[in-house]
Write a protein that holds these residues in place. Structure first.
Motif: not given
Length: 149
Positions: A128-149
């Motif tokens: 599992i490389l990442d889990h991304l969460i998108f907002a309607p405007d295209g901003d996103y949150y990355s589990f991997a980038d935030n160290g919680i994967l």
């Protein structure tokens, strides 16, 4: 008398040759590719969960929409998720869903689901490389980038 059974297939639509598959190097690459293809008419209305299927070079084999739910959630059946991953012979995946509210922080349910999928994936040697969460405007949150994967 012959017995007959149904065959289950997974298919690829499109004529994109494997040499043209998009390579994912980081969360930005994945987010750019996924947001471009997301249905902008529903991203702010309904939560949708997708999985990006990758080969051993982190090239995108395809994207599968696993579920589409309501305003605040969608159901994920792990059996269907892993059926798709295994049938496509993918060795790595990126999980992705949207938050119609625009809130990018993962909920406790998002974290629990990601951990459950990560634990199950270890049995099959799937990364599992990442889990991304998108907002309607295209901003996103990355589990991997935030160290919680």
């Amino acid at each position: 008398m012959k017995h007959k059974v149904n065959e289950i297939k997974i298919s690829y639509r499109g004529e994109l040759k494997s040499s043209m598959w998009h390579k994912i190097g980081n969360s930005h690459d994945a987010a750019e590719l996924l947001f471009e293809d997301w249905d902008k008419n529903t991203i702010g209305i309904q939560e949708t969960f997708k999985v990006v299927l990758l080969n051993n070079s982190n090239k995108v084999k395809g994207v599968y929409q696993l579920s589409q739910g309501g305003i605040t959630g969608t159901l994920i059946d792990l059996r269907i998720l892993f059926a798709v991953i295994l049938k496509s012979l993918s060795v790595a995946v990126i999980l992705v869903h949207n938050h119609p509210s625009g809130k990018l922080q993962p909920s406790d349910a998002d974290k629990r689901l990601t951990n459950k999928i990560r634990k199950a994936s270890k049995l099959f040697d799937i990364t599992i490389l990442d889990h991304l969460i998108f907002a309607p405007d295209g901003d996103y949150y990355s589990f991997a980038d935030n160290g919680i994967l």
